[in-house]
Design a protein around this motif. Structure first.
Motif, mmCIF file in Angstrom:
data_model
loop_
_atom_site.group_PDB
_atom_site.id
_atom_site.type_symbol
_atom_site.label_atom_id
_atom_site.label_comp_id
_atom_site.label_asym_id
_atom_site.label_seq_id
_atom_site.Cartn_x
_atom_site.Cartn_y
_atom_site.Cartn_z
ATOM 1 N N TRP A 217 -15.570 -10.922 14.074
ATOM 2 C CA TRP A 217 -16.647 -9.958 14.288
ATOM 3 C C TRP A 217 -16.180 -8.988 15.366
ATOM 4 O O TRP A 217 -15.968 -9.388 16.511
ATOM 5 C CB TRP A 217 -17.911 -10.674 14.747
ATOM 6 C CG TRP A 217 -18.531 -11.515 13.687
ATOM 7 C CD1 TRP A 217 -18.013 -12.631 13.099
ATOM 8 C CD2 TRP A 217 -19.786 -11.288 13.068
ATOM 9 N NE1 TRP A 217 -18.874 -13.124 12.167
ATOM 10 C CE2 TRP A 217 -19.985 -12.322 12.125
ATOM 11 C CE3 TRP A 217 -20.786 -10.331 13.224
ATOM 12 C CZ2 TRP A 217 -21.118 -12.400 11.337
ATOM 13 C CZ3 TRP A 217 -21.919 -10.417 12.442
ATOM 14 C CH2 TRP A 217 -22.077 -11.444 11.512
ATOM 15 N N ASP A 218 -16.067 -7.737 15.010
ATOM 16 C CA ASP A 218 -15.586 -6.720 15.935
ATOM 17 C C ASP A 218 -16.737 -5.798 16.315
ATOM 18 O O ASP A 218 -17.265 -5.066 15.475
ATOM 19 C CB ASP A 218 -14.467 -5.928 15.262
ATOM 20 C CG ASP A 218 -13.893 -4.834 16.147
ATOM 21 O OD1 ASP A 218 -14.311 -4.703 17.312
ATOM 22 O OD2 ASP A 218 -13.013 -4.102 15.651
ATOM 23 N N VAL B 11 -16.931 -6.811 10.246
ATOM 24 C CA VAL B 11 -16.664 -8.226 10.017
ATOM 25 C C VAL B 11 -15.532 -8.342 9.009
ATOM 26 O O VAL B 11 -15.616 -7.806 7.910
ATOM 27 C CB VAL B 11 -17.918 -8.964 9.487
ATOM 28 C CG1 VAL B 11 -17.609 -10.431 9.265
ATOM 29 C CG2 VAL B 11 -19.085 -8.799 10.445
ATOM 30 N N GLU B 12 -14.492 -9.023 9.416
ATOM 31 C CA GLU B 12 -13.353 -9.277 8.536
ATOM 32 C C GLU B 12 -13.274 -10.770 8.277
ATOM 33 O O GLU B 12 -13.355 -11.573 9.213
ATOM 34 C CB GLU B 12 -12.047 -8.794 9.174
ATOM 35 C CG GLU B 12 -11.963 -7.308 9.361
ATOM 36 C CD GLU B 12 -11.903 -6.529 8.057
ATOM 37 O OE1 GLU B 12 -11.313 -7.044 7.078
ATOM 38 O OE2 GLU B 12 -12.451 -5.417 8.017
ATOM 39 N N SER C 127 -11.454 2.785 13.742
ATOM 40 C CA SER C 127 -12.391 2.576 14.831
ATOM 41 C C SER C 127 -13.667 1.964 14.281
ATOM 42 O O SER C 127 -14.065 2.242 13.161
ATOM 43 C CB SER C 127 -12.682 3.871 15.556
ATOM 44 O OG SER C 127 -13.376 4.759 14.694
ATOM 45 N N THR C 128 -14.308 1.153 15.103
ATOM 46 C CA THR C 128 -15.518 0.447 14.711
ATOM 47 C C THR C 128 -16.733 1.243 15.166
ATOM 48 O O THR C 128 -16.865 1.562 16.337
ATOM 49 C CB THR C 128 -15.537 -0.956 15.334
ATOM 50 O OG1 THR C 128 -14.353 -1.640 14.935
ATOM 51 C CG2 THR C 128 -16.742 -1.735 14.868
ATOM 52 N N LEU C 129 -17.644 1.558 14.236
ATOM 53 C CA LEU C 129 -18.848 2.317 14.566
ATOM 54 C C LEU C 129 -20.055 1.413 14.764
ATOM 55 O O LEU C 129 -21.037 1.802 15.341
ATOM 56 C CB LEU C 129 -19.147 3.332 13.464
ATOM 57 C CG LEU C 129 -18.042 4.366 13.249
ATOM 58 C CD1 LEU C 129 -18.372 5.246 12.059
ATOM 59 C CD2 LEU C 129 -17.846 5.207 14.497
ATOM 60 N N GLY C 130 -20.004 0.221 14.265
ATOM 61 C CA GLY C 130 -21.065 -0.761 14.428
ATOM 62 C C GLY C 130 -20.377 -2.086 14.616
ATOM 63 O O GLY C 130 -19.505 -2.217 15.456
#
Length: 167
Positions: free
Chosen positions: A24-25, A7-8, A1-4
């Motif tokens: 950018w997620d 970037v991959e 899960s993304t907390l902020g």
């Protein structure tokens, strides 16, 4: 899960050409909604992802589309977006029992907004690679078309300029 913002970055080689892919997620978090707007202007392709088990994530797509459109000065109409590739991604197709958004509803939404639609499962890796390959191919086709159009426009401008000066 993304907390902020996650970037991959990766490099993919397709048909002998090397492409830099940067994803950018923001995980759709409301508090982060203003951050990506500055990136909308320079992006060649965009993935708008929603969770097929969450109606709110699907309903939020309208606002994301408005944000993207206004940042790119497109009057909220993707049909005029000739220089951008946009994919609508339905995620979590592996969660059959909890699915709330049907494929036909997402396809209708994507058709109304003139954007591509594909379903994936990030958990199981279904269609992830295919999305990345397709988005690179589609974006590079559009960029090649634009480059050729600009070249032809400049070439015709020079011809017309020469005609006008010699009259």
């Amino acid at each position: 899960s993304t907390l902020g913002i996650d970037v991959e970055k990766s490099l993919l080689k397709i048909n002998g050409n090397l492409y830099r892919l940067e994803v950018w997620d923001t995980a759709g978090q409301e508090r982060l909604r203003s951050i990506p707007k500055k990136y909308y202007v320079k992006g060649d392709a965009f993935l708008l992802m929603f969770d097929v088990t969450d109606e709110k994530s699907f309903n939020d797509l309208n606002q994301w589309i408005k944000d993207l459109s206004s940042a790119r000065n497109r009057d909220n109409d993707f049909s005029t977006t000739c220089d951008t590739v946009i994919y609508l991604i339905g995620n979590k197709i592996d969660d059959f029992d909890n699915r709330k958004i049907l494929s036909k509803d997402a396809e209708k939404f994507s058709s109304e907004n003139n954007i591509y639609y594909i379903e994936v499962s990030c958990k199981d890796g279904i269609n992830i690679y295919e999305v990345m390959i397709n988005i690179i191919i589609d974006a590079s086709k559009k960029l090649d078309y634009i480059r050729k159009s600009i070249f032809l426009t400049k070439k015709n401008q020079k011809k017309n300029d020469n005609k006008n000066c010699c009259k």
